[in-house]
Design an enzyme around this catalytic site. Structure first.
Site, PDB file in Angstrom:
ATOM      1  N   ASN A   9       0.884  -1.161   0.000  1.00 30.53           N
ATOM      2  CA  ASN A   9       0.000   0.000   0.000  1.00 30.53           C
ATOM      3  C   ASN A   9       0.922   1.212   0.000  1.00 30.53           C
ATOM      4  OD1 ASN A   9      -1.827   2.018   0.473  1.00 30.53           O
ATOM      5  ND2 ASN A   9      -2.642   1.163   2.377  1.00 30.53           N
ATOM      6  N   LYS A  16       3.641   0.808   2.884  1.00 27.42           N
ATOM      7  CA  LYS A  16       3.207  -0.159   3.892  1.00 27.42           C
ATOM      8  C   LYS A  16       3.207  -1.540   3.249  1.00 27.42           C
ATOM      9  CE  LYS A  16       0.235   3.069   6.327  1.00 27.42           C
ATOM     10  NZ  LYS A  16      -1.100   3.614   6.408  1.00 27.42           N
ATOM     11  N   ARG A  94      -2.724  -2.075  -3.330  1.00 27.61           N
ATOM     12  CA  ARG A  94      -3.895  -1.227  -3.189  1.00 27.61           C
ATOM     13  C   ARG A  94      -3.769  -0.126  -4.236  1.00 27.61           C
ATOM     14  NH1 ARG A  94      -5.801   1.717   2.229  1.00 27.61           N
ATOM     15  NH2 ARG A  94      -7.833   2.324   1.447  1.00 27.61           N
ATOM     16  N   HIS A 182     -12.673   3.592  -0.289  1.00 35.66           N
ATOM     17  CA  HIS A 182     -12.601   2.701   0.879  1.00 35.66           C
ATOM     18  C   HIS A 182     -13.281   1.356   0.584  1.00 35.66           C
ATOM     19  CE1 HIS A 182     -12.282   6.600   3.402  1.00 35.66           C
ATOM     20  NE2 HIS A 182     -11.093   6.075   3.242  1.00 35.66           N
ATOM     21  N   HIS A 209     -16.562   4.059   7.929  1.00 38.79           N
ATOM     22  CA  HIS A 209     -15.102   3.914   7.911  1.00 38.79           C
ATOM     23  C   HIS A 209     -14.546   5.273   8.332  1.00 38.79           C
ATOM     24  CE1 HIS A 209     -11.163   2.512   6.162  1.00 38.79           C
ATOM     25  NE2 HIS A 209     -10.976   3.822   6.242  1.00 38.79           N
ATOM     26  N   ARG A 242      -9.192  16.809   4.820  1.00 38.96           N
ATOM     27  CA  ARG A 242     -10.097  17.102   3.687  1.00 38.96           C
ATOM     28  C   ARG A 242     -11.448  17.550   4.233  1.00 38.96           C
ATOM     29  NH1 ARG A 242      -9.547  11.334   1.140  1.00 38.96           N
ATOM     30  NH2 ARG A 242      -7.903  10.911   2.631  1.00 38.96           N
ATOM     31  N   ASP A 284      -5.343  14.909  13.777  1.00 44.87           N
ATOM     32  CA  ASP A 284      -5.437  13.622  14.478  1.00 44.87           C
ATOM     33  C   ASP A 284      -6.493  13.709  15.573  1.00 44.87           C
ATOM     34  OD1 ASP A 284      -5.005  11.394  16.187  1.00 44.87           O
ATOM     35  OD2 ASP A 284      -2.966  11.215  15.398  1.00 44.87           O
ATOM     36  N   MET A 285      -7.495  12.852  15.462  1.00 48.06           N
ATOM     37  CA  MET A 285      -8.593  12.873  16.429  1.00 48.06           C
ATOM     38  C   MET A 285      -8.087  12.726  17.859  1.00 48.06           C
ATOM     39  SD  MET A 285     -11.790  13.293  16.717  1.00 48.06           S
ATOM     40  CE  MET A 285     -12.851  12.970  15.326  1.00 48.06           C
ATOM     41  N   GLY A 329      -9.415   3.657  12.092  1.00 48.57           N
ATOM     42  CA  GLY A 329      -8.740   4.213  13.278  1.00 48.57           C
ATOM     43  C   GLY A 329      -9.667   4.857  14.300  1.00 48.57           C
ATOM     44  N   GLY A 331     -13.142   4.917  14.157  1.00 45.24           N
ATOM     45  CA  GLY A 331     -14.303   4.053  14.380  1.00 45.24           C
ATOM     46  C   GLY A 331     -14.010   2.911  15.344  1.00 45.24           C
ATOM     47  N   GLU A 332     -12.765   2.394  15.287  1.00 47.97           N
ATOM     48  CA  GLU A 332     -12.433   1.256  16.150  1.00 47.97           C
ATOM     49  C   GLU A 332     -11.950   1.677  17.536  1.00 47.97           C
ATOM     50  OE1 GLU A 332      -9.514  -1.115  13.991  1.00 47.97           O
ATOM     51  OE2 GLU A 332     -10.709  -0.901  12.168  1.00 47.97           O
ATOM     52  N   GLU A 380      -7.955  -4.249   5.290  1.00 46.10           N
ATOM     53  CA  GLU A 380      -7.853  -4.086   3.834  1.00 46.10           C
ATOM     54  C   GLU A 380      -6.743  -4.958   3.261  1.00 46.10           C
ATOM     55  OE1 GLU A 380      -7.720  -0.200   5.273  1.00 46.10           O
ATOM     56  OE2 GLU A 380      -8.902   0.620   3.625  1.00 46.10           O
TER      57      GLU A 380
HETATM   58  P1  ADP Z   1      -5.469   5.813   7.628  1.00 46.10           P
HETATM   59  O1  ADP Z   1      -5.283   4.329   7.430  1.00 46.10           O
HETATM   60  O2  ADP Z   1      -6.400   6.454   6.660  1.00 46.10           O
HETATM   61  O3  ADP Z   1      -4.217   6.579   7.876  1.00 46.10           O
HETATM   62  P2  ADP Z   1      -6.547   5.050  10.164  1.00 46.10           P
HETATM   63  O4  ADP Z   1      -7.703   4.184   9.894  1.00 46.10           O
HETATM   64  O5  ADP Z   1      -5.294   4.426  10.660  1.00 46.10           O
HETATM   65  O6  ADP Z   1      -6.280   5.998   8.947  1.00 46.10           O
HETATM   66  O7  ADP Z   1      -7.033   6.142  11.204  1.00 46.10           O
HETATM   67  C1  ADP Z   1      -6.119   7.115  11.626  1.00 46.10           C
HETATM   68  C2  ADP Z   1      -6.834   8.032  12.570  1.00 46.10           C
HETATM   69  O8  ADP Z   1      -7.456   7.275  13.626  1.00 46.10           O
HETATM   70  C3  ADP Z   1      -5.840   8.936  13.277  1.00 46.10           C
HETATM   71  O9  ADP Z   1      -5.657  10.100  12.571  1.00 46.10           O
HETATM   72  C4  ADP Z   1      -6.525   9.199  14.584  1.00 46.10           C
HETATM   73  O10 ADP Z   1      -7.242  10.402  14.431  1.00 46.10           O
HETATM   74  C5  ADP Z   1      -7.510   8.081  14.768  1.00 46.10           C
HETATM   75  N1  ADP Z   1      -7.260   7.280  15.963  1.00 46.10           N
HETATM   76  C6  ADP Z   1      -6.456   6.203  16.112  1.00 46.10           C
HETATM   77  N2  ADP Z   1      -6.497   5.752  17.380  1.00 46.10           N
HETATM   78  C7  ADP Z   1      -7.346   6.565  18.047  1.00 46.10           C
HETATM   79  C8  ADP Z   1      -7.825   6.627  19.388  1.00 46.10           C
HETATM   80  N3  ADP Z   1      -7.405   5.768  20.321  1.00 46.10           N
HETATM   81  N4  ADP Z   1      -8.690   7.601  19.705  1.00 46.10           N
HETATM   82  C9  ADP Z   1      -9.105   8.481  18.782  1.00 46.10           C
HETATM   83  N5  ADP Z   1      -8.711   8.480  17.509  1.00 46.10           N
HETATM   84  C10 ADP Z   1      -7.835   7.535  17.150  1.00 46.10           C
END
Ligand code: ADP
Length: 399
Positions: A9, A16, A94, A182, A209, A242, A284-285, A329, A331-332, A380
């Site tokens: 990827n 990756k 990918r 996605h 997602h 975005r 970053d969330m 990230g 969502g999980e 994925e």
């Molecule tokens: P990508 O594969 O598109 O880079 P991910 O699915 O890995 O994205 O998601 C990355 C995002 O998930 C990070 O920018 C972060 O905001 C969020 N994230 C990961 N772990 C946590 C967590 N424990 N709490 C809140 N947000 C999280």
């Protein structure tokens, strides 16, 4: 060690990878995963065992690892030293955009590569890097078959109204339509539903997602019938950098009144907006949740608002909703974001079990919730490994 399938990827500054081997029961098992990131600036190689065991490598690399070919060269060297005497059976990539033509993963040939190059303008920030990795493999691992797996394929087959871009007909000739992205993640989640959440697998499901890129997909009996990303990966939900859905007049304003160039507008839309743009703090969330700054709170508020609004929209498309699935990230891993989206969706009959949500359990809805709510970690890479094995006629992939 036995022969293996390599999954790649490739992004703008990272490569990756995952290595899948055949288990005794003929399923595909991940043996290692990792990445080379900081390509072009401060390259670093990390690798970990696929079973989540201790890291097996973490080292800074020579600055000469500055592009896709040199990153692949380094990775190939590491693979040769770890898998002595083993063969790469195939490489699965990918590829973000398959355009209107590619509805399935397929073997890469020079003609396919030409077609995929023509799609670069539709995914300028992703497609060139995906294709550079394919070209680097052709040069460095001569003769190894490669399979392109598209983020758009799973959405082909959506009804015409869902894919329409309502501009003059003559502009639509070159593939101007909504594609959705996605798709490998949604396809994986859909493939897991019969086992993980059999009660909704044949029903109406919205999958969220939520990662750096974020979108929703409406699944009817496991098939995508609409999604929030469209012609490009800019539409729909608020994302890390975005904006999501935007009045097109805003883009005209950027050009005509603020005098921005096309390159500047592209940078604003892909790299400077969304959570980062609203907060001015982070994309970053994790850095925004719990940050008391009003700008950080507003960014999270908007993320939740937009997700709940679009869940309502896709519920209308599905004619009701039986299940809601969170993945990727955010969502999980972010119970607070899930809780807030579910609270805003209470009118649909969504009720969370707060304790299950805090634990990120598989099923997080309350027993009396009309809509069942799930957390299903996406995979994925496994989806790509499965497709690659199937296209190359290797093994029947298990989970
Ligand atoms: P990508 O594969 O598109 O880079 P991910 O699915 O890995 O994205 O998601 C990355 C995002 O998930 C990070 O920018 C972060 O905001 C969020 N994230 C990961 N772990 C946590 C967590 N424990 N709490 C809140 N947000 C999280």
């Amino acid at each position: 060690m036995g022969d293996y399938v390599l999954v790649l990827n490739a992004g703008s500054s990272s490569l990756k990878f995952s290595v899948y081997r055949r288990s005794d029961s003929d399923a595909l098992e991940i043996d290692a995963r990792g990445q080379i990131d900081g390509i072009g600036t401060a390259p670093r190689f990390t690798a970990a065992r696929g079973d989540g065991g201790a890291g097996i490598k973490n080292e800074g690399l020579n600055a000469a690892v500055c592009d896709a070919p040199s990153a692949l060269e380094h990775l190939a060297g590491w693979l040769r030293s770890r898998y002595v005497g083993a063969q790469v059976l195939g490489v699965g990539h990918r590829v973000v955009h398959g355009g209107p033509r590619y509805t399935q993963p397929l073997l890469v040939t020079p003609a396919v590569l030409d077609d995929l190059r023509a799609l670069v303008p539709l995914a300028p920030l992703h497609q060139p890097h995906n294709l550079a990795a394919i070209e680097a493999v052709s040069e460095r691992l001569t003769g190894v078959p490669q399979v392109a797996c598209f983020d758009t394929s799973f959405h082909r087959g959506q009804p015409a109204v869902a894919t329409l871009v309502p501009l003059p007909r003559n502009l639509g000739a070159n593939g101007l339509q909504r594609y959705g992205f996605h798709g490998l993640s949604y396809e994986y989640v859909a493939s897991m539903l019969p086992k993980a959440a059999p009660g909704i697998a044949t029903g109406r499901v919205i999958v969220a997602h939520l990662g750096s890129g974020a979108s929703l997909c409406a699944l009817d009996k496991g098939k995508s019938i609409d999604s929030t990303l469209g012609f490009t990966a800019l539409d729909g939900l608020c994302m890390g950098t975005r904006p999501g859905a935007l009045d097109p007049g805003v883009v005209l304003y950027l050009f005509q009144v603020l005098g921005k160039s096309a390159a500047e507008v592209e940078k604003i839309l892909y790299k400077e907006s969304g959570l980062l743009g609203i907060s001015g703090i982070s994309n970053d969330m994790r850095h925004l949740l719990g940050n008391p700054a009003p700008e950080a709170r507003l960014a999270v508020d908007y993320f939740v608002y937009r997700a709940a609004r679009e869940i309502g929209g896709l519920t209308a498309v599905l004619g009701g909703v039986d299940g809601l699935v969170f993945t990727a990230g955010i969502g999980e891993n972010a119970p607070e974001v899930r809780r807030r989206i579910c609270e805003a969706s209470a009118w649909l009959g969504v009720r969370l079990d707060p304790d299950a949500n805090r634990r990120s359990a598989a099923c997080i809805s309350a027993a009396d919730s009309r809509v069942s709510v799930w957390v299903i970690p996406t995979n994925e890479e496994l989806m790509i490994a499965r497709h690659t094995s199937r296209v190359l006629g290797l093994v029947e992939a298990g989970t």
